[in-house]
Design a protein around this motif. Structure first.
Motif, PDB file in Angstrom:
ATOM      1  N   ASP A   1       0.868  -1.174   0.000  1.00 15.30           N
ATOM      2  CA  ASP A   1       0.000   0.000   0.000  1.00 15.30           C
ATOM      3  C   ASP A   1       0.905   1.224   0.000  1.00 15.30           C
ATOM      4  N   CYS A   2       0.858   1.998  -1.073  1.00 18.00           N
ATOM      5  CA  CYS A   2       1.740   3.152  -1.211  1.00 18.00           C
ATOM      6  C   CYS A   2       1.009   4.446  -0.887  1.00 18.00           C
ATOM      7  N   ALA A   3       1.762   5.442  -0.458  1.00 20.58           N
ATOM      8  CA  ALA A   3       1.184   6.710  -0.002  1.00 20.58           C
ATOM      9  C   ALA A   3       0.344   7.377  -1.080  1.00 20.58           C
ATOM     10  N   HIS A   4       0.732   7.213  -2.353  1.00 18.66           N
ATOM     11  CA  HIS A   4       0.009   7.851  -3.451  1.00 18.66           C
ATOM     12  C   HIS A   4      -0.724   6.836  -4.323  1.00 18.66           C
ATOM     13  N   GLY A   5      -1.063   5.690  -3.736  1.00 16.78           N
ATOM     14  CA  GLY A   5      -1.885   4.721  -4.429  1.00 16.78           C
ATOM     15  C   GLY A   5      -1.139   3.682  -5.242  1.00 16.78           C
ATOM     16  N   PRO A   6      -1.891   2.778  -5.892  1.00 21.65           N
ATOM     17  CA  PRO A   6      -1.288   1.669  -6.645  1.00 21.65           C
ATOM     18  C   PRO A   6      -0.341   2.110  -7.751  1.00 21.65           C
ATOM     19  N   ALA A   7      -0.641   3.229  -8.415  1.00 20.00           N
ATOM     20  CA  ALA A   7       0.241   3.681  -9.501  1.00 20.00           C
ATOM     21  C   ALA A   7       1.627   4.001  -8.975  1.00 20.00           C
ATOM     22  N   GLU A   8       1.704   4.546  -7.759  1.00 23.39           N
ATOM     23  CA  GLU A   8       3.015   4.824  -7.178  1.00 23.39           C
ATOM     24  C   GLU A   8       3.741   3.521  -6.851  1.00 23.39           C
ATOM     25  N   CYS A   9       3.007   2.519  -6.387  1.00 22.54           N
ATOM     26  CA  CYS A   9       3.641   1.228  -6.117  1.00 22.54           C
ATOM     27  C   CYS A   9       4.282   0.685  -7.383  1.00 22.54           C
ATOM     28  N   HIS A  10       3.579   0.811  -8.507  1.00 21.26           N
ATOM     29  CA  HIS A  10       4.144   0.346  -9.780  1.00 21.26           C
ATOM     30  C   HIS A  10       5.356   1.190 -10.155  1.00 21.26           C
ATOM     31  N   GLY A  11       5.259   2.500  -9.936  1.00 23.95           N
ATOM     32  CA  GLY A  11       6.398   3.368 -10.213  1.00 23.95           C
ATOM     33  C   GLY A  11       7.603   2.997  -9.377  1.00 23.95           C
TER      34      GLY A  11
END
Length: 227
Positions: A98-108
């Motif tokens: 779980d990333c602070a700025h959502g799933p797209a940030e996790c992928h980034g």
């Protein structure tokens, strides 16, 4: 004007709102590595803990770290940790984030982590990841589209990096960076980017180039203006 041509102007010094001065298309800026054995020079230990969508992280990498690397990169032992304020958990044997700025940030974050793992060149992966963070092609940056376009610009094969980010290998690398990030974060420094210079927290509001120059016992000519 196409996004690609826009970037070429963008990296040539034409003023855009979030422009930066590193020419990522120039191979000369990525020919050395911080762990190179070509010459034994004094190095500062620089560790950067960050996340791919964090505005302060993007600014630090593009405005502070990259220009400094281009000038005195051979005096810096850089290690990047693209994880940030992420939490992780396991369910049925699979790890989730779980990333602070959502799933797209996790992928980034995974794209950044996989680039570091696959390129195996600290400086090259730093410039590649910074190029992705700049979001020149629209969106929030650090997406597959950014990975592809930055790969074309820097003559890097982005396909294995993207494949890694979408695989269990990407999850495993992210887990590693999470463990390493957990070792240094605490309630007092729970912020990103967290920058450690020779083990001490560096205030990103200060001038990184100046601080490193004044830390070196035998600073190079590029540091002359800071003394």
């Amino acid at each position: 004007m196409s996004p690609y041509l826009k970037l070429l102007f963008y990296l040539s010094g034409i003023s855009f709102a979030v422009s930066f001065e590193i020419d990522y298309s120039n191979p000369d800026v990525v020919e050395y590595d911080s762990n190179s054995q070509i010459e034994k020079t004094e190095k500062v230990d620089l560790r950067v803990y960050y996340c791919s969508f964090c505005g302060g992280c993007v600014y630090f990498h593009t405005k502070q770290l990259d220009p400094t690397l281009k000038k005195i990169g051979s005096y810096i032992d850089l290690k990047n940790y693209p994880y940030g304020l992420t939490t992780r958990y396991k369910k049925h044997g699979k790890i989730y984030f779980d990333c602070a700025h959502g799933p797209a940030e996790c992928h980034g974050n995974k794209l950044h982590a996989c680039a570091i793992d696959i390129l195996k060149n600290t400086t090259q992966s730093e410039f590649y990841n910074s190029c992705m963070m700049n979001s020149t092609w629209g969106g929030e940056g650090s997406s597959d589209k950014d990975a592809i376009n930055c790969g074309k610009l820097m003559r890097i094969d982005s396909k294995p990096i993207i494949e890694c980010a979408n695989s269990e290998r990407g999850d495993a690398i992210m887990e590693y960076y999470g463990i390493e990030t957990d070792k240094v974060t605490n309630p007092k420094n729970k912020h990103m980017p967290l920058i450690l210079l020779n083990g001490k927290e560096f205030n990103r509001a200060k001038d990184l180039m100046k601080t490193i120059c004044q830390t070196l016992t035998k600073p190079p000519p590029e540091c002359k203006s800071y003394f």
